[in-house]
Design a protein around this motif. Structure first.
Motif, mmCIF file in Angstrom:
data_model
loop_
_atom_site.group_PDB
_atom_site.id
_atom_site.type_symbol
_atom_site.label_atom_id
_atom_site.label_comp_id
_atom_site.label_asym_id
_atom_site.label_seq_id
_atom_site.Cartn_x
_atom_site.Cartn_y
_atom_site.Cartn_z
ATOM 1 N N ARG A 244 0.788 -1.226 0.000
ATOM 2 C CA ARG A 244 0.000 0.000 0.000
ATOM 3 C C ARG A 244 0.829 1.289 0.000
ATOM 4 O O ARG A 244 0.490 2.231 -0.750
ATOM 5 C CB ARG A 244 -0.960 0.002 1.198
ATOM 6 C CG ARG A 244 -2.011 1.112 1.126
ATOM 7 C CD ARG A 244 -2.888 0.934 -0.094
ATOM 8 N NE ARG A 244 -3.712 2.067 -0.403
ATOM 9 C CZ ARG A 244 -5.053 2.076 -0.326
ATOM 10 N NH1 ARG A 244 -5.685 0.986 0.079
ATOM 11 N NH2 ARG A 244 -5.736 3.126 -0.649
ATOM 12 N N HIS B 1 1.958 1.693 -3.524
ATOM 13 C CA HIS B 1 0.773 1.929 -4.354
ATOM 14 C C HIS B 1 0.348 3.390 -4.269
ATOM 15 O O HIS B 1 0.137 4.059 -5.291
ATOM 16 C CB HIS B 1 -0.359 1.008 -3.887
ATOM 17 C CG HIS B 1 -1.681 1.251 -4.549
ATOM 18 N ND1 HIS B 1 -2.506 2.317 -4.193
ATOM 19 C CD2 HIS B 1 -2.336 0.588 -5.533
ATOM 20 C CE1 HIS B 1 -3.600 2.284 -4.942
ATOM 21 N NE2 HIS B 1 -3.515 1.262 -5.761
ATOM 22 N N ASP B 2 0.231 3.914 -3.056
ATOM 23 C CA ASP B 2 -0.251 5.277 -2.874
ATOM 24 C C ASP B 2 0.754 6.299 -3.407
ATOM 25 O O ASP B 2 0.368 7.319 -3.994
ATOM 26 C CB ASP B 2 -0.522 5.541 -1.395
ATOM 27 C CG ASP B 2 -1.723 4.757 -0.875
ATOM 28 O OD1 ASP B 2 -2.440 4.153 -1.696
ATOM 29 O OD2 ASP B 2 -1.929 4.741 0.355
ATOM 30 N N ARG C 235 -1.235 -6.536 0.391
ATOM 31 C CA ARG C 235 -2.566 -7.032 0.020
ATOM 32 C C ARG C 235 -2.650 -8.550 0.040
ATOM 33 O O ARG C 235 -3.646 -9.115 0.492
ATOM 34 C CB ARG C 235 -2.955 -6.492 -1.363
ATOM 35 C CG ARG C 235 -4.373 -6.859 -1.793
ATOM 36 C CD ARG C 235 -4.868 -5.933 -2.888
ATOM 37 N NE ARG C 235 -3.887 -5.742 -3.941
ATOM 38 C CZ ARG C 235 -3.972 -4.778 -4.863
ATOM 39 N NH1 ARG C 235 -4.989 -3.934 -4.837
ATOM 40 N NH2 ARG C 235 -3.053 -4.653 -5.806
ATOM 41 N N TRP D 204 -6.765 -2.700 4.132
ATOM 42 C CA TRP D 204 -5.528 -2.646 3.355
ATOM 43 C C TRP D 204 -5.017 -1.224 3.462
ATOM 44 O O TRP D 204 -5.528 -0.307 2.803
ATOM 45 C CB TRP D 204 -5.804 -3.030 1.903
ATOM 46 C CG TRP D 204 -4.586 -2.992 1.025
ATOM 47 C CD1 TRP D 204 -3.353 -3.485 1.312
ATOM 48 C CD2 TRP D 204 -4.504 -2.434 -0.280
ATOM 49 N NE1 TRP D 204 -2.492 -3.254 0.262
ATOM 50 C CE2 TRP D 204 -3.160 -2.625 -0.725
ATOM 51 C CE3 TRP D 204 -5.413 -1.803 -1.128
ATOM 52 C CZ2 TRP D 204 -2.736 -2.190 -1.978
ATOM 53 C CZ3 TRP D 204 -4.983 -1.368 -2.375
ATOM 54 C CH2 TRP D 204 -3.652 -1.576 -2.792
#
Length: 335
Positions: free
Chosen positions: A47, A50-51, A215, A234
């Motif tokens: 995460r 991802h962000d 995840r 998540w």
């Protein structure tokens, strides 16, 4: 910044064809120069990365649709996960399309390259920035490369997640101190759910929130915990907003890639203090040598070491002091 792929593209050691490009597990610090971002989509299960990539303008759809003109695979720390990503890449491209692999020596790219040479027609290898980039034409990968979930010690895990081969000894030690929990509990960095399941075994727990950045690990936790009191998120534990909770439990990570960095664990401690109710308590396990005591004294009014055993320490902290979320999240990469 991770510029190896950009340098390989600039040197035409690897090339990207026309059409849509899939990026599998790109790092947050990837240099985007040379990538046709208007034609790229990315999948990243960690995460924080991802962000960070989404904030930089990289398209991150939940379920990207292929086939793709090419796939770029970024090696993970766990070789089994990297080989699984390569196998997925072969299935995501059109026949004859290129698969590009980028990885550092620290992530075992030399071993991955050796495996790929044994199964595919690998083209020129570009060595730069303590790693390699290479490509090959997609073909049927070895069946064993596709990672399958497995059951270990009664729990479902997957290659690449933390403690994939069994219960972590530190977590096992912490679980022995969770029998008297009550109220709302939060497990920061819950992994595949071992500690959360132990917490839910306490009859007075009314709810257990699992916060996990990886995840795949969280999906395993959903299988391992079917209790209706469980809540799954998540999210980056160091920036999670929720609560207040009566108890926060954690076995915090402490690595950036393969390098130990206690700053990550310190951010977990600060998050725990933010999430607790004024009368809440924090229970954590850590390797005995990690210097968390100063941070605990800063963010809690009371701390006590419950036990030290087998190279681990169990610490209980109470009287949380609220601290703001760090402006910049600690750098880390798992798995």
């Amino acid at each position: 910044m991770n510029a190896r792929l950009s340098l390989a593209l600039a040197a035409t050691a690897v090339t990207l064809p026309e059409g849509h490009i899939l990026l599998l597990r790109p790092p947050a610090d990837l240099v985007l120069e040379g990538l046709p971002l208007d034609r790229c989509v990315a999948v990243q299960g960690f995460r924080p990365d991802h962000d960070a990539l989404a904030a930089r303008g990289v398209a991150m759809p939940d379920a990207p649709e292929g086939p793709f003109a090419a796939v770029v695979v970024f090696a993970a720390r766990a070789k089994a996960l990297t080989l699984d990503l390569i196998a997925q890449a072969c299935g995501a491209v059109a026949p004859g399309a290129p698969v590009i692999v980028d990885g550092s020596k620290g992530d075992g790219i030399d071993s991955v390259l050796k495996h790929c040479k044994a199964s595919f027609d690998v083209e020129g290898v570009f060595a730069k920035a303590h790693g390699k980039v290479f490509s090959f034409t997609a073909d049927t990968p070895p069946a064993a490369w596709l990672a399958a979930s497995k059951t270990v010690d009664g729990f479902v895990t997957r290659p690449g997640v933390f403690s994939a081969d069994g219960i972590d000894p530190g977590s096992a030690l912490l679980a022995r101190h969770l029998g008297d929990l009550s109220g709302k509990v939060c497990d920061l960095g819950a992994g595949w759910g071992f500690l959360a399941k132990a917490a839910l075994a306490a009859g007075k727990v009314t709810e257990c929130t699992l916060v996990e950045a990886e995840r795949d690990a969280l999906e395993c936790a959903r299988v391992n915990i079917t209790d209706s009191r469980a809540r799954f998120h998540w999210a980056d534990a160091t920036r999670f907003e929720g609560g207040p909770f009566d108890v926060v439990i954690s076995n915090p990570p402490f690595h950036v890639a393969r390098k130990a960095d206690p700053d990550i664990g310190r951010a977990f401690l600060e998050a725990a203090a933010r999430l607790l109710s004024p009368r809440g308590r924090f229970l954590m396990v850590a390797n005995r040598h990690l210097p968390y005591e100063a941070t605990l004294d800063e963010v809690f009014g009371q701390t006590v070491a419950l036990t030290e055993q087998g190279g681990y320490k169990i610490i209980e902290a109470q009287k949380p002091r609220k601290v703001p979320v760090r402006a910049t999240a600690p750098k880390r990469r798992r798995p």
